[in-house]
Design a protein around this motif. Structure first.
Motif, PDB file in Angstrom:
ATOM      1  N   LYS A  96       8.557   8.376 -13.332  1.00 18.73           N
ATOM      2  CA  LYS A  96       8.296   9.446 -14.304  1.00 18.73           C
ATOM      3  C   LYS A  96       9.392  10.509 -14.240  1.00 18.73           C
ATOM      4  O   LYS A  96       9.915  10.942 -15.274  1.00 18.73           O
ATOM      5  CB  LYS A  96       6.925  10.069 -14.033  1.00 18.73           C
ATOM      6  CG  LYS A  96       6.543  11.138 -15.037  1.00 18.73           C
ATOM      7  CD  LYS A  96       5.142  11.664 -14.760  1.00 18.73           C
ATOM      8  CE  LYS A  96       4.750  12.735 -15.766  1.00 18.73           C
ATOM      9  NZ  LYS A  96       3.380  13.222 -15.524  1.00 18.73           N
ATOM     10  N   LEU A  97       9.779  10.911 -13.040  1.00 18.53           N
ATOM     11  CA  LEU A  97      10.829  11.917 -12.864  1.00 18.53           C
ATOM     12  C   LEU A  97      12.176  11.406 -13.392  1.00 18.53           C
ATOM     13  O   LEU A  97      12.896  12.138 -14.084  1.00 18.53           O
ATOM     14  CB  LEU A  97      10.953  12.306 -11.389  1.00 18.53           C
ATOM     15  CG  LEU A  97      12.040  13.327 -11.065  1.00 18.53           C
ATOM     16  CD1 LEU A  97      11.713  14.683 -11.689  1.00 18.53           C
ATOM     17  CD2 LEU A  97      12.205  13.456  -9.562  1.00 18.53           C
ATOM     18  N   ASP A 149      -0.047   5.749  -3.130  1.00 19.46           N
ATOM     19  CA  ASP A 149       0.186   7.197  -3.083  1.00 19.46           C
ATOM     20  C   ASP A 149       0.939   7.723  -4.308  1.00 19.46           C
ATOM     21  O   ASP A 149       1.364   8.878  -4.341  1.00 19.46           O
ATOM     22  CB  ASP A 149       0.922   7.574  -1.797  1.00 19.46           C
ATOM     23  CG  ASP A 149       2.269   6.879  -1.663  1.00 19.46           C
ATOM     24  OD1 ASP A 149       2.636   6.058  -2.544  1.00 19.46           O
ATOM     25  OD2 ASP A 149       2.969   7.148  -0.673  1.00 19.46           O
ATOM     26  N   ASN A 150       1.125   6.876  -5.329  1.00 19.19           N
ATOM     27  CA  ASN A 150       1.821   7.230  -6.585  1.00 19.19           C
ATOM     28  C   ASN A 150       3.269   7.673  -6.393  1.00 19.19           C
ATOM     29  O   ASN A 150       3.845   8.315  -7.265  1.00 19.19           O
ATOM     30  CB  ASN A 150       1.053   8.299  -7.363  1.00 19.19           C
ATOM     31  CG  ASN A 150      -0.157   7.725  -8.038  1.00 19.19           C
ATOM     32  OD1 ASN A 150      -0.203   6.545  -8.358  1.00 19.19           O
ATOM     33  ND2 ASN A 150      -1.161   8.564  -8.248  1.00 19.19           N
ATOM     34  N   LYS A 151       3.852   7.316  -5.275  1.00 18.22           N
ATOM     35  CA  LYS A 151       5.243   7.691  -5.023  1.00 18.22           C
ATOM     36  C   LYS A 151       6.191   7.022  -6.028  1.00 18.22           C
ATOM     37  O   LYS A 151       7.070   7.671  -6.586  1.00 18.22           O
ATOM     38  CB  LYS A 151       5.609   7.297  -3.585  1.00 18.22           C
ATOM     39  CG  LYS A 151       6.822   7.959  -3.049  1.00 18.22           C
ATOM     40  CD  LYS A 151       6.966   7.633  -1.574  1.00 18.22           C
ATOM     41  CE  LYS A 151       7.956   8.566  -0.947  1.00 18.22           C
ATOM     42  NZ  LYS A 151       8.074   8.355   0.490  1.00 18.22           N
ATOM     43  N   TYR A 174       5.330   5.645  -9.006  1.00 16.21           N
ATOM     44  CA  TYR A 174       4.961   6.139 -10.338  1.00 16.21           C
ATOM     45  C   TYR A 174       5.634   7.494 -10.596  1.00 16.21           C
ATOM     46  O   TYR A 174       6.255   7.698 -11.639  1.00 16.21           O
ATOM     47  CB  TYR A 174       3.439   6.276 -10.435  1.00 16.21           C
ATOM     48  CG  TYR A 174       2.948   6.913 -11.710  1.00 16.21           C
ATOM     49  CD1 TYR A 174       2.651   6.139 -12.828  1.00 16.21           C
ATOM     50  CD2 TYR A 174       2.767   8.294 -11.809  1.00 16.21           C
ATOM     51  CE1 TYR A 174       2.193   6.725 -14.009  1.00 16.21           C
ATOM     52  CE2 TYR A 174       2.318   8.882 -12.975  1.00 16.21           C
ATOM     53  CZ  TYR A 174       2.028   8.096 -14.071  1.00 16.21           C
ATOM     54  OH  TYR A 174       1.586   8.683 -15.230  1.00 16.21           O
ATOM     55  N   ASN A 175       5.533   8.403  -9.645  1.00 17.09           N
ATOM     56  CA  ASN A 175       6.115   9.744  -9.809  1.00 17.09           C
ATOM     57  C   ASN A 175       7.640   9.696  -9.864  1.00 17.09           C
ATOM     58  O   ASN A 175       8.254  10.462 -10.612  1.00 17.09           O
ATOM     59  CB  ASN A 175       5.631  10.679  -8.707  1.00 17.09           C
ATOM     60  CG  ASN A 175       4.163  11.021  -8.870  1.00 17.09           C
ATOM     61  OD1 ASN A 175       3.643  11.101  -9.987  1.00 17.09           O
ATOM     62  ND2 ASN A 175       3.469  11.201  -7.761  1.00 17.09           N
ATOM     63  N   LEU A 176       8.243   8.804  -9.090  1.00 17.46           N
ATOM     64  CA  LEU A 176       9.697   8.661  -9.130  1.00 17.46           C
ATOM     65  C   LEU A 176      10.151   8.155 -10.496  1.00 17.46           C
ATOM     66  O   LEU A 176      11.086   8.702 -11.083  1.00 17.46           O
ATOM     67  CB  LEU A 176      10.177   7.707  -8.031  1.00 17.46           C
ATOM     68  CG  LEU A 176      11.675   7.388  -8.083  1.00 17.46           C
ATOM     69  CD1 LEU A 176      12.509   8.599  -7.686  1.00 17.46           C
ATOM     70  CD2 LEU A 176      12.003   6.205  -7.210  1.00 17.46           C
ATOM     71  N   LYS A 217      12.009  11.404 -17.124  1.00 13.04           N
ATOM     72  CA  LYS A 217      12.043  12.804 -17.565  1.00 13.04           C
ATOM     73  C   LYS A 217      13.469  13.359 -17.511  1.00 13.04           C
ATOM     74  O   LYS A 217      13.909  14.061 -18.416  1.00 13.04           O
ATOM     75  CB  LYS A 217      11.116  13.631 -16.660  1.00 13.04           C
ATOM     76  CG  LYS A 217      11.178  15.109 -16.861  1.00 13.04           C
ATOM     77  CD  LYS A 217      10.307  15.825 -15.845  1.00 13.04           C
ATOM     78  CE  LYS A 217      10.592  17.296 -15.832  1.00 13.04           C
ATOM     79  NZ  LYS A 217       9.870  17.982 -14.761  1.00 13.04           N
ATOM     80  N   ASP A 265       1.211   0.821  -5.226  1.00 13.04           N
ATOM     81  CA  ASP A 265       1.711   2.193  -5.106  1.00 13.04           C
ATOM     82  C   ASP A 265       0.529   3.148  -4.909  1.00 13.04           C
ATOM     83  O   ASP A 265       0.252   3.999  -5.752  1.00 13.04           O
ATOM     84  CB  ASP A 265       2.494   2.530  -6.390  1.00 13.04           C
ATOM     85  CG  ASP A 265       3.169   3.878  -6.332  1.00 13.04           C
ATOM     86  OD1 ASP A 265       3.594   4.305  -5.242  1.00 13.04           O
ATOM     87  OD2 ASP A 265       3.268   4.515  -7.403  1.00 13.04           O
TER      88      ASP A 265
END
Length: 190
Positions: free
Chosen positions: A31-32, A23-25, A27-29, A35, A21
């Motif tokens: 996390k979101l 571009d951290n896409k 990871y960010n998904l 959240k 991953d």
């Protein structure tokens, strides 16, 4: 859609998917979704994650132990005091249906100890959490994400998570099946 994720799936996520991953896409998904409480991490899963594979899950998904994030979004979901929606029926299933042939070889004291350990486990807590959510939200799609398989149980007294979910009609998927549902990350598993 709301999913409860098991330690095995979190471990697979950080071991086999996040390293690619760049571009951290993903990871960010994740996390979101955590959240927004679309992916539920319960207290006992987070606790287990602190002890497996050199704390890899906690290290790679560092927001799970970030005090500000945890406080702001009430993570992990507390399950210690949850009671199943139909306690008598549930505990009858624990005593008679969720057991393996190994449980029948135990004396009553040994069985009670194994049962206590099972009911305190992440597996039982995820199941009880999902049963409560299903009883409250019959219209919302709810499922459990795990990498466990239904087969062999390593001499344990209770069936594995997929077998228990099958008995209770709780939908179960693996991490790859979950990730396929997110069009924004463009994963395809065949």
């Amino acid at each position: 859609m709301k999913v409860v994720i098991d330690t095995s799936s979190l471990l697979s996520l950080v071991r086999y998917y996040l390293p690619f991953d760049s571009d951290n896409k993903l990871y960010n998904l994740i996390k979101l979704e955590i959240k927004n409480h679309n992916i539920i991490v319960i207290d006992e899963v987070l606790n287990e994650s602190s002890f497996v594979s050199g704390k890899l899950v906690i290290k790679k998904l560092d927001f799970l132990t970030d005090n500000d994030f945890v406080k702001a979004h009430k993570i992990p979901t507390k399950t210690k005091d949850l009671i199943p929606p139909s306690p008598k029926k549930f505990y009858n299933l624990v005593d008679n249906t969720f057991i393996t042939t190994n449980a029948k070889r135990l004396n009553s004291a040994q069985f009670e100890q194994q049962k206590k350990e099972f009911l305190d486990s992440a597996d039982a807590r995820m199941v009880i959490y999902l049963l409560n959510e299903i009883s409250k939200n019959s219209f919302e799609k709810l499922m459990l994400i795990t990498e466990e398989t239904e087969g062999s149980n390593d001499q344990k007294a209770f069936k594995k998570l997929p077998a228990i979910c099958k008995i209770l009609n709780i939908e179960i998927k693996t991490l790859p099946e979950l990730l396929e549902m997110y069009s924004e990350i463009n994963f395809k598993f065949e």
